[in-house]
Design a protein around this motif. Structure first.
Motif, PDB file in Angstrom:
ATOM      1  N   ALA A 192      -3.750  20.176  60.156  1.00  0.00           N
ATOM      2  CA  ALA A 192      -2.512  21.388  59.070  1.00  0.00           C
ATOM      3  C   ALA A 192      -1.393  21.369  59.464  1.00  0.00           C
ATOM      4  CB  ALA A 192      -3.864  21.898  59.090  1.00  0.00           C
ATOM      5  N   GLU A 225       0.531  22.140  44.189  1.00  0.00           N
ATOM      6  CA  GLU A 225      -0.831  21.889  45.265  1.00  0.00           C
ATOM      7  C   GLU A 225      -0.956  20.883  44.375  1.00  0.00           C
ATOM      8  OE1 GLU A 225      -3.200  24.649  47.898  1.00  0.00           O
ATOM      9  OE2 GLU A 225      -3.231  25.798  46.643  1.00  0.00           O
ATOM     10  N   PRO A 226      -2.532  20.559  43.681  1.00  0.00           N
ATOM     11  CA  PRO A 226      -3.381  19.692  43.949  1.00  0.00           C
ATOM     12  C   PRO A 226      -2.241  18.404  43.438  1.00  0.00           C
ATOM     13  CG  PRO A 226      -3.653  21.355  41.364  1.00  0.00           C
ATOM     14  CD  PRO A 226      -2.153  21.664  42.647  1.00  0.00           C
ATOM     15  N   GLU A 239     -11.408  18.450  55.170  1.00  0.00           N
ATOM     16  CA  GLU A 239     -12.068  17.170  54.609  1.00  0.00           C
ATOM     17  C   GLU A 239     -11.386  15.777  54.935  1.00  0.00           C
ATOM     18  OE1 GLU A 239     -10.952  18.703  50.295  1.00  0.00           O
ATOM     19  OE2 GLU A 239     -12.093  20.529  50.354  1.00  0.00           O
ATOM     20  N   ILE A 240     -10.628  15.866  54.612  1.00  0.00           N
ATOM     21  CA  ILE A 240      -9.737  14.428  55.541  1.00  0.00           C
ATOM     22  C   ILE A 240     -10.569  13.647  56.479  1.00  0.00           C
ATOM     23  CG2 ILE A 240      -8.045  13.491  56.963  1.00  0.00           C
ATOM     24  CD1 ILE A 240      -6.342  14.851  54.320  1.00  0.00           C
ATOM     25  N   SER A 279      -4.624  26.644  53.179  1.00  0.00           N
ATOM     26  CA  SER A 279      -4.596  25.303  52.007  1.00  0.00           C
ATOM     27  C   SER A 279      -5.227  23.868  52.948  1.00  0.00           C
ATOM     28  CB  SER A 279      -3.772  25.145  50.699  1.00  0.00           C
ATOM     29  OG  SER A 279      -4.014  24.021  50.111  1.00  0.00           O
ATOM     30  N   MET A 280      -4.113  23.910  53.730  1.00  0.00           N
ATOM     31  CA  MET A 280      -3.131  22.525  54.346  1.00  0.00           C
ATOM     32  C   MET A 280      -5.171  22.655  55.480  1.00  0.00           C
ATOM     33  SD  MET A 280      -0.904  20.892  53.648  1.00  0.00           S
ATOM     34  CE  MET A 280      -1.897  21.371  51.924  1.00  0.00           C
ATOM     35  N   ILE A 323      -1.749  17.760  47.688  1.00  0.00           N
ATOM     36  CA  ILE A 323      -3.736  17.615  47.875  1.00  0.00           C
ATOM     37  C   ILE A 323      -4.062  16.207  47.725  1.00  0.00           C
ATOM     38  CG2 ILE A 323      -5.575  18.398  47.664  1.00  0.00           C
ATOM     39  CD1 ILE A 323      -4.687  20.939  47.812  1.00  0.00           C
ATOM     40  N   ARG A 346      -4.664  13.119  50.455  1.00  0.00           N
ATOM     41  CA  ARG A 346      -6.022  12.755  50.474  1.00  0.00           C
ATOM     42  C   ARG A 346      -6.404  11.507  50.049  1.00  0.00           C
ATOM     43  NH1 ARG A 346      -9.907  13.217  51.976  1.00  0.00           N
ATOM     44  NH2 ARG A 346     -11.496  14.169  50.298  1.00  0.00           N
ATOM     45  N   ARG A 363      -7.962  23.184  54.927  1.00  0.00           N
ATOM     46  CA  ARG A 363      -9.425  23.279  54.020  1.00  0.00           C
ATOM     47  C   ARG A 363      -9.729  21.610  53.472  1.00  0.00           C
ATOM     48  NH1 ARG A 363      -8.206  25.561  49.723  1.00  0.00           N
ATOM     49  NH2 ARG A 363      -7.318  23.864  48.495  1.00  0.00           N
ATOM     50  N   ILE A 364      -8.033  21.064  53.759  1.00  0.00           N
ATOM     51  CA  ILE A 364      -7.909  19.446  53.359  1.00  0.00           C
ATOM     52  C   ILE A 364      -8.036  18.637  54.500  1.00  0.00           C
ATOM     53  CG2 ILE A 364      -6.382  17.958  52.223  1.00  0.00           C
ATOM     54  CD1 ILE A 364      -7.499  19.720  50.370  1.00  0.00           C
ATOM     55  N   SER A 365      -7.223  19.524  55.732  1.00  0.00           N
ATOM     56  CA  SER A 365      -8.050  18.397  56.810  1.00  0.00           C
ATOM     57  C   SER A 365      -8.826  18.588  57.253  1.00  0.00           C
ATOM     58  CB  SER A 365      -6.851  19.468  57.965  1.00  0.00           C
ATOM     59  OG  SER A 365      -5.841  19.002  57.160  1.00  0.00           O
TER      60      SER A 365
END
Length: 227
Positions: free
Chosen positions: A167, A82-83, A147-148, A140-141, A86, A90, A143-145
């Motif tokens: 996501a 996952e890291p 941030e993006i 998780s996707m 990401i 990112r 959350r990253i979305s």
């Protein structure tokens, strides 16, 4: 005031404890690799814990000491990459908002996914059969979305797509990268990458190719093939 002195016995105990921890970590890694191999060959649904134990060369009791079941194994495998996944996605806010820039970004994402080998396909297969893992991955996707999109808005971007939709697009891109593209057919790969880049650009810019540098014919060709 007396100062406690560590004797040789304490050092021996520390060394023994360290060796046990190393052995436990090695066994866990061996089990995870055996699970990846079994999931890749048999599929997540058809793989039993006994298959994994046999491939790892451990007893079922030892296997269950490390993992409660194959769902826990799949979750651990997913979290291990996952890291890295990401880190790849990112980079989107740094991409020039045009077709060339988006194609380069899509290519970097797909190349990164392929560098994980069969692990990405294993995770995708497990997600398809494990509702909890699928929900965790999508969260998780999302959350990253978020941030993006925050980064994009800080740069003056004013698109309409929301984090949930982004996501889902991220998840679909990752699934395509591990299951649909064929590196032996470079021409087909190039078409798919261009189509995927066009889809990303249309999604991020509310579908107005005139404002984004997307070739209008390419955008229309994508719509014709996918509507």
């Amino acid at each position: 005031m007396s100062i406690p002195i560590r004797g040789a016995g304490c050092e021996d105990q520390d060394m023994a404890s360290s060796l046990r921890a190393d052995a436990k970590a090695h066994t866990r890694e061996r089990i995870m690799q055996a699970a990846i191999d079994a999931f890749s060959e048999l599929g997540y649904r058809s793989t039993a814990m006994s298959h994994i134990a046999h491939r790892a060369g451990v007893g079922r009791a030892t296997l269950y000491l490390h993992f409660a079941g194959k769902a826990a194994l799949a979750d651990e495998i997913a979290r291990s990459i996952e890291p890295l996944m990401i880190g790849i996605v990112r980079t989107l806010p740094d991409v020039p908002m045009g077709l060339d820039g988006m194609q380069n970004w899509v290519s970097s994402v797909l190349t990164g996914l392929r560098s994980f080998g069969p692990v990405t396909a294993v995770v995708n297969d497990a997600i398809g059969h494990n509702e909890d893992l699928a929900r965790s991955f999508l969260e998780s996707m999302r959350r990253i979305s978020n941030e993006i999109l925050t980064d994009l808005r800080s740069q003056g971007w004013d698109g309409l797509i929301e984090a949930g939709s982004l996501a889902m697009l991220l998840t679909a891109t990752m699934q395509m990268g591990s299951t649909m593209l064929d590196t032996e057919d470079e021409q087909a790969d190039a078409r798919t990458r261009r189509d995927l880049a066009s889809l990303w650009l249309i999604a991020l810019t509310a579908g107005d190719p005139r404002a984004t540098g997307v070739d209008a014919d390419a955008a229309q060709a994508w719509r014709s093939r996918n509507t």
